[in-house]
Design an enzyme around this catalytic site. Sequence first.
Site, PDB file in Angstrom:
ATOM      1  N   LYS A 112       0.726  -1.182  -0.079  1.00 26.28           N
ATOM      2  CA  LYS A 112       0.234   0.077   0.002  1.00 26.28           C
ATOM      3  C   LYS A 112       0.863   1.471   0.090  1.00 26.28           C
ATOM      4  O   LYS A 112       0.379   2.300  -0.645  1.00 26.28           O
ATOM      5  CB  LYS A 112      -0.905   0.135   1.251  1.00 26.28           C
ATOM      6  CG  LYS A 112      -1.843  -1.133   1.580  1.00 26.28           C
ATOM      7  CD  LYS A 112      -2.819  -1.262   0.365  1.00 26.28           C
ATOM      8  CE  LYS A 112      -3.966  -2.323   0.717  1.00 26.28           C
ATOM      9  NZ  LYS A 112      -3.627  -3.485   0.869  1.00 26.28           N
TER      10      LYS A 112
HETATM   11  C1  PLP Z   1      -4.540  -4.688   0.426  1.00 24.04           C
HETATM   12  C2  PLP Z   1      -3.691  -6.012   0.563  1.00 24.04           C
HETATM   13  C3  PLP Z   1      -3.820  -7.194  -0.276  1.00 24.04           C
HETATM   14  C4  PLP Z   1      -5.006  -7.113  -1.363  1.00 24.04           C
HETATM   15  O1  PLP Z   1      -4.921  -5.944  -2.320  1.00 24.04           O
HETATM   16  P1  PLP Z   1      -6.214  -5.399  -2.966  1.00 24.04           P
HETATM   17  O2  PLP Z   1      -5.694  -4.190  -4.043  1.00 24.04           O
HETATM   18  O3  PLP Z   1      -7.346  -4.861  -2.190  1.00 24.04           O
HETATM   19  O4  PLP Z   1      -6.643  -6.752  -3.841  1.00 24.04           O
HETATM   20  C5  PLP Z   1      -2.913  -8.285  -0.214  1.00 24.04           C
HETATM   21  N1  PLP Z   1      -2.075  -8.330   0.365  1.00 24.04           N
HETATM   22  C6  PLP Z   1      -1.916  -7.371   1.501  1.00 24.04           C
HETATM   23  C7  PLP Z   1      -0.591  -7.744   2.211  1.00 24.04           C
HETATM   24  C8  PLP Z   1      -2.728  -6.384   1.299  1.00 24.04           C
HETATM   25  O5  PLP Z   1      -2.189  -5.376   2.258  1.00 24.04           O
END
Ligand code: PLP
Length: 463
Positions: A112
């Site tokens: 993120k």
């Molecule tokens: C947010 C997240 C996901 C999922 O990603 P999306 O974009 O919501 O599909 C997978 N793994 C981790 C560690 C995350 O923080």
Amino acid sequence: MKYVSTRGSAPALDFAEVTLAGLASDGGLYVPESWPQLGMDEIRDMRGLPYAELAARVMAPFVGDSLTPDRLRELTGEAYSRFAHTAVTPLVQLDERQWLLELFHGPTLAFKDVALQLLGLLFEEFLAREDSRLTIVGATSGDTGSAAIDAVAGRDNVEIFMLHPKGRVSDVQRRQMTTVRAPNVHNIAIEGSFDDAQAMVKRIFADESVTARHRIGAVNSINWARLMAQVVYYFAASLQLGGPDRKLAFSVPTGNFGDVFAGHVAARMGLPIERLIVATNVNDILHRALSNGDYSAGNVTPTGAPSMDIQVSSNFERLLFDVGGRDGVALGDQMRGFEGSRAMMLSNAQREGAAGLFASARVDEDETAASIRYAYENWGEIIDPHTAIGLHAARHADLAPQVPVVTLATAHPAKFRDAVERATGIRPPLPNRVGDLFAREEAYTELSGTYEAVRDHILEHAA
Ligand SMILES: *Cc1c(COP(=O)(O)O)cnc(C)c1O
């Protein structure tokens, strides 16, 4: 570049507007009016660029006139300077075929950060121009919250209210949110699941008692700018492994369908991609939708990969729009029907449109633990449960043997060290960049799972 809503009736916006808007006023999500095209030579010319420079080149057509090329390059330079690896998103080779794309070298240890470090700067830039304020309201299954809070804490003209499902995020995830002491940061723990929290956030955007008094912004992947920033690492990985003259497959641990949608965007722009594998945990609505068209939400089952404990994947709407003929009015009807009954069947056009590029897999808790163990025993790699789900799907994918498979490593193993320790006996240490997380004091408000309680809290505390 103009952006249009997936539900067809909100005004078209430019990049600066779409960044500050979040959800469209008709309840839809913003997507570019058309996909910028990069020729094979243009893509080849990007080989060897530093990540921040590559980011500025890939994003430029989406940003349009909202930033000058120089200003965009300054912002990507600043955003990626806080990463602990100079390659920003390094590739790690596991065997002759399998690769990991490590996306967790940012300040809060999950992918993120790649988008949110930039988004925090974009908010500041665009708000300063208009001399206005933004109240961000977000829901997190763990990682968005910490990354968004890190990106906006102490910044001018922005404040953030972040909802997380009480008791359903890891202790590291929670502490990364609740120990940040800045007057513009408000943490809220609600009774219920991530889907409940996300549904409340969507209601806030549509609630005039709030929007008449505050400009509400989004940091969830409903915000287009996040997806745009994630497109870059698909190019980065491909360019290092022979792209654009060789096709790769990507296996993507998926929850809200944001990360894997960014892969779809890269493909639409002209990057040759063999396959995008949507890897889910037992909360498998996307796997069911992609394998037999059944998009029906059950109850969320908490798992060891909490950032994927999602039933309703917001960004799937963007895919349905793009592969289903871009008919916003029809999709608006279909999505409102889904919101009423929590179930729908995809149309044939939607199914066939998705089938060209996407495959999917469902990975249960035992398979996840076995995948963590496998990576450790065979390759000496310690991986987190989300990454392990992607890797399991990658190893079992039905692909020609000469196609390299890149699994997106979405979180640092220390963020989920209990699960990693259970699977391998090894407790990964927290990297130095998170500091004295367990010595700092936590602050958050607990609220019941009702919408009114959340709305009133925001109205009372927003500046
Ligand atoms: C947010 C997240 C996901 C999922 O990603 P999306 O974009 O919501 O599909 C997978 N793994 C981790 C560690 C995350 O923080």
